[in-house]
Enzyme design. Structure first.
Site, PDB file in Angstrom:
ATOM      1  N   GLY A   1      46.126 -72.003 -21.882  1.00 48.69           N
ATOM      2  CA  GLY A   1      46.422 -73.394 -21.555  1.00 48.69           C
ATOM      3  C   GLY A   1      47.443 -73.935 -22.533  1.00 48.69           C
ATOM      4  O   GLY A   1      47.359 -73.675 -23.736  1.00 48.69           O
TER       5      GLY A   1
ATOM      6  N   CYS B   1      47.546 -75.219 -27.660  1.00 49.61           N
ATOM      7  CA  CYS B   1      47.284 -74.050 -26.809  1.00 49.61           C
ATOM      8  C   CYS B   1      45.867 -73.542 -27.005  1.00 49.61           C
ATOM      9  O   CYS B   1      45.278 -73.723 -28.077  1.00 49.61           O
ATOM     10  CB  CYS B   1      48.249 -72.905 -27.132  1.00 49.61           C
ATOM     11  SG  CYS B   1      49.990 -73.244 -26.845  1.00 49.61           S
ATOM     12  N   ASP B   2      45.360 -72.879 -25.984  1.00 47.46           N
ATOM     13  CA  ASP B   2      44.094 -72.172 -26.119  1.00 47.46           C
ATOM     14  C   ASP B   2      44.101 -71.003 -25.144  1.00 47.46           C
ATOM     15  O   ASP B   2      44.605 -71.129 -24.015  1.00 47.46           O
ATOM     16  CB  ASP B   2      42.909 -73.078 -25.826  1.00 47.46           C
ATOM     17  CG  ASP B   2      41.607 -72.449 -26.294  1.00 47.46           C
ATOM     18  OD1 ASP B   2      41.286 -72.584 -27.486  1.00 47.46           O
ATOM     19  OD2 ASP B   2      40.938 -71.796 -25.477  1.00 47.46           O
ATOM     20  N   SER B   3      43.568 -69.871 -25.572  1.00 44.41           N
ATOM     21  CA  SER B   3      43.584 -68.657 -24.751  1.00 44.41           C
ATOM     22  C   SER B   3      42.186 -68.085 -24.576  1.00 44.41           C
ATOM     23  O   SER B   3      41.385 -68.075 -25.511  1.00 44.41           O
ATOM     24  CB  SER B   3      44.480 -67.584 -25.391  1.00 44.41           C
ATOM     25  OG  SER B   3      45.816 -68.017 -25.507  1.00 44.41           O
TER      26      SER B   3
ATOM     27  N   LYS C   1      43.108 -80.267 -28.158  1.00 48.11           N
ATOM     28  CA  LYS C   1      43.740 -79.927 -29.437  1.00 48.11           C
ATOM     29  C   LYS C   1      44.994 -80.769 -29.673  1.00 48.11           C
ATOM     30  O   LYS C   1      45.190 -81.333 -30.766  1.00 48.11           O
ATOM     31  CB  LYS C   1      44.095 -78.439 -29.464  1.00 48.11           C
ATOM     32  CG  LYS C   1      42.885 -77.523 -29.552  1.00 48.11           C
ATOM     33  CD  LYS C   1      43.309 -76.060 -29.577  1.00 48.11           C
ATOM     34  CE  LYS C   1      42.104 -75.139 -29.711  1.00 48.11           C
ATOM     35  NZ  LYS C   1      42.502 -73.707 -29.766  1.00 48.11           N
TER      36      LYS C   1
END
Length: 212
Positions: free
Chosen positions: A121, A84-86, A68
């Site tokens: 992340g 970010c990624d969750s 991203k």
């Protein structure tokens, strides 16, 4: 007069940020977290598909965060880019956003009275140098014994379909979380302490990104 001078100095100290901040995410929760912490980022949606192509959840969210941030970097100039990624890990499985109300109900029925780990992340790119750093942060989440009526009403609200793991700490599902171990902001979608650590690794003071 002394009070007036002090206020002028304080206003000068809270000057306009020296670096622009870009959030490579469409998440309103992440944007709200940053704004409440004194930032005013520009939102640039990456368009990167959130494919679950890795069985190891911490490395998966890290890879997605890097993709991203990297996708947005060519459009962001000299700004500092945050991606970010969750995902929620429960019983060894990665849970992103549920694809249906039925799936959300199934997840929550299994999760109630139990616990899992919310992994986020984080990737930060310094647009002026191209330097990149990344880190995954995990927070243990323990759920209360949610009744069927509460669960059905919650899923019917629609919130469960737009958050990783079908729950969040800053919405209607907050009363169903009986405790956490770790950073609560990480569960919402972005760990501010992690962000500060990553910026420091790039030689950037987090205060340089504060808005006026």
């Amino acid at each position: 007069m002394i009070v007036t001078v002090s206020r002028l100095r304080l206003a000068h100290w809270y000057a306009v940020s020296t670096r622009d901040l870009v959030l490579a995410s469409a998440s309103p929760a992440r944007l709200r977290l940053l704004r409440e912490a004194g930032f005013e980022p520009t939102v640039m949606v990456s368009g990167v598909p959130e494919d679950l192509d890795d069985d190891h959840v911490p490395s998966l969210v890290l890879s997605l965060a890097e993709r991203k941030a990297s996708a947005v970097a060519p459009r962001a100039g000299d700004a500092v880019i945050v991606g970010c990624d969750s995902l929620f890990e429960f019983e060894g499985e990665a849970h992103g956003k549920p694809t249906s109300a039925e799936q959300a109900v199934g997840w929550l029925r299994r999760m109630r009275g139990s616990e899992g780990v919310l992994h986020t992340g984080h990737c930060v790119i310094d647009g002026s140098s191209g330097a990149k750093v990344a880190q995954t942060t995990g927070t243990v989440v323990r759920f209360a014994e949610i009744s069927d009526g509460e669960l059905d009403a919650y899923v019917a609200s629609g919130e469960a379909l737009v958050v990783a793991g079908a729950f969040t700490l800053d919405g209607r599902s907050a009363p169903f979380v009986r405790g956490i171990d770790g950073d609560p902001g990480n569960v919402v979608g972005l760990s501010l302490p992690t962000l500060r650590t990553l910026l420091a690794r790039l030689g950037i003071e987090i205060t340089d990104l504060w808005a006026s």
